[in-house]
Design a protein around this motif. Structure first.
Motif, short mmCIF file in Angstrom:
data_model
loop_
_atom_site.label_atom_id
_atom_site.label_comp_id
_atom_site.label_asym_id
_atom_site.label_seq_id
_atom_site.Cartn_x
_atom_site.Cartn_y
_atom_site.Cartn_z
N SER A 31 -10.83 -38.93 -17.51
CA SER A 31 -12.09 -39.62 -17.72
C SER A 31 -11.75 -41.02 -18.23
N GLY A 61 -13.37 -43.49 -19.80
CA GLY A 61 -13.77 -43.94 -21.14
C GLY A 61 -12.80 -43.56 -22.24
N PRO A 62 -12.47 -42.28 -22.38
CA PRO A 62 -11.54 -41.90 -23.45
C PRO A 62 -10.16 -42.52 -23.32
N VAL A 83 -9.41 -45.51 -21.98
CA VAL A 83 -9.52 -46.91 -22.39
C VAL A 83 -9.67 -47.01 -23.91
N LYS A 84 -10.51 -46.17 -24.49
CA LYS A 84 -10.73 -46.21 -25.95
C LYS A 84 -9.45 -45.87 -26.71
N THR A 85 -8.71 -44.89 -26.23
CA THR A 85 -7.49 -44.47 -26.91
C THR A 85 -6.43 -45.58 -26.86
N THR A 130 -6.78 -48.85 -26.16
CA THR A 130 -7.18 -50.08 -26.86
C THR A 130 -7.17 -49.89 -28.37
N SER A 131 -7.54 -48.71 -28.85
CA SER A 131 -7.48 -48.45 -30.30
C SER A 131 -6.04 -48.51 -30.80
N ILE A 182 -6.40 -56.64 -26.64
CA ILE A 182 -7.37 -55.58 -26.37
C ILE A 182 -7.80 -55.61 -24.91
N ALA A 228 -7.10 -52.75 -22.16
CA ALA A 228 -8.20 -52.10 -21.45
C ALA A 228 -7.99 -52.15 -19.94
#
Length: 111
Positions: free
Chosen positions: A24, A26-27, A29-31, A33-34, A89, A93
């Motif tokens: 997926s 979203g997760p 990219v979030k992981t 970039t975080s 960032i 991403a």
């Protein structure tokens, strides 16, 4: 970008172990970039707290490239740190999107 490569390599190893078929976006990219945001913040902190020691430490990451030859004459401005953070960032991403898309494409081709 070495931390990003390490994060992606760890993600691949985990995904192989978990035998996940599709990512997926979203997760992922979030992981990624975080993780890059955390690494960037730690790096910036060490550059402010102990600039020469930070340069010596990060020289260890670049085989054959002696970063200690770089003379630190000024402390980075908050604006330059913000721009570096933002570009890190955004790059993370974009690479995470490419990674997830390629992973999904390869998984589909394998099935």
């Amino acid at each position: 970008m070495l931390p990003l490569a390490a994060a992606l390599a760890a993600a691949v190893a985990w995904l192989e172990a978990a035998k996940m078929s599709k990512l997926s976006l979203g997760p992922v990219v979030k992981t990624v970039t975080s993780f890059i945001a955390l690494v960037y913040a730690l790096c910036a902190f060490f550059v402010f707290a102990a600039p020469q020691a930070a340069v010596r430490f990060f020289s260890l990451w670049f085989h054959g490239l002696d970063l200690t030859k770089i003379v630190i004459t000024t402390t980075p401005s908050l604006f330059s740190l913000f721009l570096g953070f933002l570009s890190s960032i955004l790059t993370a991403a974009i690479l995470a999107v490419i990674f997830a898309q390629l992973w999904n494409r390869f998984q589909e081709a394998q099935q």
